[in-house]
Design an enzyme around this catalytic site. Structure first.
Site, PDB file in Angstrom:
ATOM      1  N   LEU A 100      -7.086   9.279   2.975  1.00  0.00           N
ATOM      2  CA  LEU A 100      -5.653   9.502   2.776  1.00  0.00           C
ATOM      3  C   LEU A 100      -5.407   9.575   1.274  1.00  0.00           C
ATOM      4  O   LEU A 100      -6.106   8.908   0.495  1.00  0.00           O
ATOM      5  CB  LEU A 100      -4.843   8.343   3.377  1.00  0.00           C
ATOM      6  CG  LEU A 100      -4.871   8.221   4.908  1.00  0.00           C
ATOM      7  CD1 LEU A 100      -4.111   6.975   5.351  1.00  0.00           C
ATOM      8  CD2 LEU A 100      -4.259   9.458   5.570  1.00  0.00           C
ATOM      9  N   ASP A 101      -4.411  10.372   0.875  1.00  0.00           N
ATOM     10  CA  ASP A 101      -4.066  10.468  -0.543  1.00  0.00           C
ATOM     11  C   ASP A 101      -3.568   9.119  -1.063  1.00  0.00           C
ATOM     12  O   ASP A 101      -3.115   8.276  -0.280  1.00  0.00           O
ATOM     13  CB  ASP A 101      -2.943  11.497  -0.757  1.00  0.00           C
ATOM     14  CG  ASP A 101      -3.375  12.893  -0.370  1.00  0.00           C
ATOM     15  OD1 ASP A 101      -4.599  13.160  -0.367  1.00  0.00           O
ATOM     16  OD2 ASP A 101      -2.482  13.706  -0.069  1.00  0.00           O
ATOM     17  N   ILE A 102      -3.551   8.988  -2.376  1.00  0.00           N
ATOM     18  CA  ILE A 102      -3.130   7.706  -2.989  1.00  0.00           C
ATOM     19  C   ILE A 102      -1.705   7.309  -2.560  1.00  0.00           C
ATOM     20  O   ILE A 102      -1.414   6.135  -2.364  1.00  0.00           O
ATOM     21  CB  ILE A 102      -3.277   7.777  -4.535  1.00  0.00           C
ATOM     22  CG1 ILE A 102      -3.069   6.409  -5.163  1.00  0.00           C
ATOM     23  CG2 ILE A 102      -2.363   8.825  -5.150  1.00  0.00           C
ATOM     24  CD1 ILE A 102      -3.520   6.299  -6.604  1.00  0.00           C
ATOM     25  N   HIS A 183      -5.537  17.547   1.150  1.00  0.00           N
ATOM     26  CA  HIS A 183      -4.069  17.586   1.052  1.00  0.00           C
ATOM     27  C   HIS A 183      -3.457  18.494   2.131  1.00  0.00           C
ATOM     28  O   HIS A 183      -2.471  19.188   1.876  1.00  0.00           O
ATOM     29  CB  HIS A 183      -3.615  18.129  -0.310  1.00  0.00           C
ATOM     30  CG  HIS A 183      -3.919  17.236  -1.470  1.00  0.00           C
ATOM     31  ND1 HIS A 183      -3.982  15.872  -1.392  1.00  0.00           N
ATOM     32  CD2 HIS A 183      -4.156  17.537  -2.768  1.00  0.00           C
ATOM     33  CE1 HIS A 183      -4.254  15.368  -2.582  1.00  0.00           C
ATOM     34  NE2 HIS A 183      -4.384  16.352  -3.434  1.00  0.00           N
ATOM     35  N   LYS A 186       0.417  18.293   3.039  1.00  0.00           N
ATOM     36  CA  LYS A 186       1.260  18.690   1.892  1.00  0.00           C
ATOM     37  C   LYS A 186       1.152  20.191   1.649  1.00  0.00           C
ATOM     38  O   LYS A 186       2.165  20.863   1.365  1.00  0.00           O
ATOM     39  CB  LYS A 186       0.829  17.918   0.637  1.00  0.00           C
ATOM     40  CG  LYS A 186       1.162  16.432   0.727  1.00  0.00           C
ATOM     41  CD  LYS A 186       0.600  15.678  -0.453  1.00  0.00           C
ATOM     42  CE  LYS A 186       0.821  14.186  -0.290  1.00  0.00           C
ATOM     43  NZ  LYS A 186       0.035  13.384  -1.201  1.00  0.00           N
TER      44      LYS A 186
END
Ligand code: URA
Length: 231
Positions: A100-102, A183, A186
């Site tokens: 997962l992204d930050i 990503h 997004k």
């Protein structure tokens, strides 16, 4: 399994330290002190260090409720990693099954079972991932059909696999995708002129984020959760 190997796999002690502990009589197997590092531990036997039971060796599976601000890698010079939230021996053996992204929160699966990890992350296995998404703009009517047809993201050769968008409010939705491209969520919304402002993963395959887990907490997976993923 050899006793010294068993203890090395379930603790952070080096093989040398383990051998010393065994020799010093700190280890018992089913209540009997064992001083032979090469003796065999049989399935079902309980090994104790100083009277404290050690965990069984073998593959480990955890779910973490990932908070924002943590990176989904095992080492990073600039940010705390999700493994800093996990208090288990042999952290270096654990892998993150689907990053997962930050700034993304929610369900993160962590294991030392490479095949199980592959079954979750391989695009060929089509394991659904469900995200709760909050957007900067209202969701246009064309978004759901475009996601279900597949979208060609910048820099990709193939369109995304069909994804399901369930709109909850004007700028909030639940999105189910089958892959985990970089990503991806997004970029999918960017491709239809919108912007993700909050992203939270609720489910991977049949594994649902436990509502009792506070952000930053983790727990072992149940047998049913582990076997819901078919390697
Ligand atoms: N898609 C994203 O864009 N970010 C994530 O963290 C997960 C899926």
């Amino acid at each position: 399994m050899r006793l010294d190997k068993y203890i090395s796999q379930t603790t952070d002690f080096s093989r040398k330290e383990v051998k010393k502990m065994i020799k010093n009589g700190w280890i018992d197997v089913d209540g009997a002190i064992q001083t032979d590092a090469g003796s065999q531990v049989m399935p079902g036997q309980q090994v104790c260090l100083d009277g404290e039971p050690l965990a069984q060796p073998g593959p480990r599976y955890f779910m973490l409720n990932k908070p924002q601000g943590y990176v989904s890698v095992t080492k990073d010079a600039n940010h705390p990693t999700v493994l800093e939230l996990i208090e288990e021996p042999n952290l270096d053996k654990l892998q993150i099954a689907g990053r997962l992204d930050i700034d993304t929160t929610g369900l993160l699966l962590i294991t030392d079972d490479g095949q199980w990890n592959h079954a979750i992350t391989s695009p060929r296995k089509s394991c659904n991932k469900v995200y709760h998404v909050t957007l900067a703009e209202d969701i246009s009517n064309e978004t759901a059909p475009r996601f279900s047809e597949g979208i060609l993201l910048d820099g990709e050769l193939k369109p995304t696999l069909p994804a399901t968008l369930d709109v909850i409010y004007a700028n909030e939705a639940r999105l189910t995708i089958q892959e985990g491209k970089y990503h991806q969520v997004k970029r999918m919304f960017a491709a239809v002129g919108n912007r993700v402002v909050e992203l939270h993963r609720e489910r991977v395959g049949d594994i649902v984020l436990d509502p009792d887990l506070a952000e930053g907490d983790y727990r072992p997976l149940t047998e049913a959760e582990i076997s819901s993923v078919q390697p």
